[in-house]
Design an enzyme around this catalytic site. Structure first.
Site, PDB file in Angstrom:
ATOM      1  N   HIS A   1      47.084  44.463  43.988  1.00  0.00           N
ATOM      2  CA  HIS A   1      45.759  44.551  43.356  1.00  0.00           C
ATOM      3  C   HIS A   1      46.292  45.589  42.111  1.00  0.00           C
ATOM      4  O   HIS A   1      46.539  47.061  42.880  1.00  0.00           O
ATOM      5  CB  HIS A   1      44.871  44.633  44.413  1.00  0.00           C
ATOM      6  CG  HIS A   1      43.477  44.278  43.684  1.00  0.00           C
ATOM      7  ND1 HIS A   1      42.406  45.597  43.099  1.00  0.00           N
ATOM      8  CD2 HIS A   1      42.872  43.273  43.186  1.00  0.00           C
ATOM      9  CE1 HIS A   1      41.784  44.927  42.654  1.00  0.00           C
ATOM     10  NE2 HIS A   1      41.518  43.718  42.843  1.00  0.00           N
TER      11      HIS A   1
ATOM     12  N   GLU B   1      44.095  39.615  36.144  1.00  0.00           N
ATOM     13  CA  GLU B   1      43.066  40.253  35.855  1.00  0.00           C
ATOM     14  C   GLU B   1      43.078  41.691  35.084  1.00  0.00           C
ATOM     15  O   GLU B   1      43.769  42.306  35.929  1.00  0.00           O
ATOM     16  CB  GLU B   1      43.048  41.105  37.562  1.00  0.00           C
ATOM     17  CG  GLU B   1      42.958  39.749  38.538  1.00  0.00           C
ATOM     18  CD  GLU B   1      41.740  40.421  39.938  1.00  0.00           C
ATOM     19  OE1 GLU B   1      40.670  40.078  39.917  1.00  0.00           O
ATOM     20  OE2 GLU B   1      42.556  41.413  40.788  1.00  0.00           O
TER      21      GLU B   1
HETATM   22  P1  PGA Z   1      35.424  41.712  40.324  1.00  0.00           P
HETATM   23  O1  PGA Z   1      36.719  42.438  40.875  1.00  0.00           O
HETATM   24  O2  PGA Z   1      34.695  40.319  40.265  1.00  0.00           O
HETATM   25  O3  PGA Z   1      34.440  43.009  41.135  1.00  0.00           O
HETATM   26  O4  PGA Z   1      35.164  43.096  38.816  1.00  0.00           O
HETATM   27  C1  PGA Z   1      38.018  41.747  41.253  1.00  0.00           C
HETATM   28  C2  PGA Z   1      38.518  42.326  41.844  1.00  0.00           C
HETATM   29  O5  PGA Z   1      39.485  43.223  41.385  1.00  0.00           O
HETATM   30  O6  PGA Z   1      39.042  41.058  42.540  1.00  0.00           O
END
Ligand code: PGA
Length: 257
Positions: free
Chosen positions: A98, A168
């Site tokens: 992450h 992401e």
């Molecule tokens: P968020 O986080 O939905 O608060 O933007 C997503 C993540 O970091 O997994």
């Protein structure tokens, strides 16, 4: 064949503050997920809550994951919690790589070790990738290519089928950013990710690789990512802590595909 399930991952991060709140939230998600047909919900709470929350009998709709873990199974690692402990406490998934862990110094090499350890233990890794900045010349695609290659290249062939990738973009994550990517970009990037994955895992496995979108997912944009962006799932941070919003996201995901 492309997988038919759609995955909605609740990444609670370092929330909530008390075990009592964690139990209440998990109870609500459990009730929400029960009525869904296509969605597999994966709750990733802070490790310390896992044994309090995981019910004795496994469910086909609600699964549990850890947000991170050490590669050593046990030993003198003060403060550490191993991936093995997560598995032994009821997790079947783990988030790996992450952006918030990478920001604390986690390298592709460490992420790769965690992925290999998870796979050896029978934990399915949810591998997070994403660029810090989006440019108009496609240079950010090199970041994705490098992350996938470094973290997932040359694994044992049979491991590839247990992996999912969460795309992401770092700029879209968390309270500060506020802005999600758009579904059209996601669709392009997911194709690119699948193509690189195919060069390592083979075409057939790459076709069934779940590619999730994460970064400021909310009830307003969830449908577009799944429908137009053809996302195989969503990784939800903040909105997974707001039961009414998370319920809407789950219901949208269940109806849309
Ligand atoms: P968020 O986080 O939905 O608060 O933007 C997503 C993540 O970091 O997994």
């Amino acid at each position: 064949m492309k997988s038919k399930s759609i995955f909605v991952v609740a990444n609670w991060k370092m929330n909530p503050e008390t075990p009592r709140e964690a139990k209440a939230l998990a109870g609500q998600v459990k009730r929400m997920s029960g009525g869904l047909t296509k969605v597999k919900t994966i709750i990733c709470p802070p490790n310390i809550y896992l044994p309090l929350l995981v019910p004795p009998r496994p469910s086909k709709k609600l699964f549990w994951g850890v947000q991170d873990g050490e590669v050593e199974n046990k030993g003198s690692y003060t403060g550490g919690v191993s991936l093995a402990m997560g598995r032994n406490s009821g997790a079947s998934y783990c988030i790996v790589g992450h952006a918030e862990r990478r920001a604390k110094g986690e390298t592709d090499k460490i992420i790769r070790e965690k992925i290999q350890t998870a796979l050896r233990l029978g934990l399915k890794p949810i591998v997070c990738i994403g660029e810090d900045k989006r440019d108009n010349h496609g240079e950010y695609l090199e970041v994705l290519r490098r992350q996938i290659g470094n973290c997932l290249g040359d694994l044992k062939k049979n491991y590839y089928a247990d992996i999912m990738i969460a795309y992401e973009p770092v700029w879209a994550i968390g309270g500060g950013a506020g802005l999600a990517d758009n579904p059209e970009n996601f669709l392009h990037n997911a194709l690119f990710i699948r193509k690189i994955f195919a060069s390592m895992a083979g075409n057939e496995t790459a076709l069934s690789l779940p590619v999730l979108y994460g970064g400021s997912v909310n009830p307003k944009n969830a449908q577009d990512f799944i429908k137009e962006g053809r996302a195989d799932g969503l990784l939800v941070g903040r909105e997974s802590l707001v039961p009414e919003h998370f319920k809407q996201i789950l219901q949208i995901a269940d109806k849309t595909k």
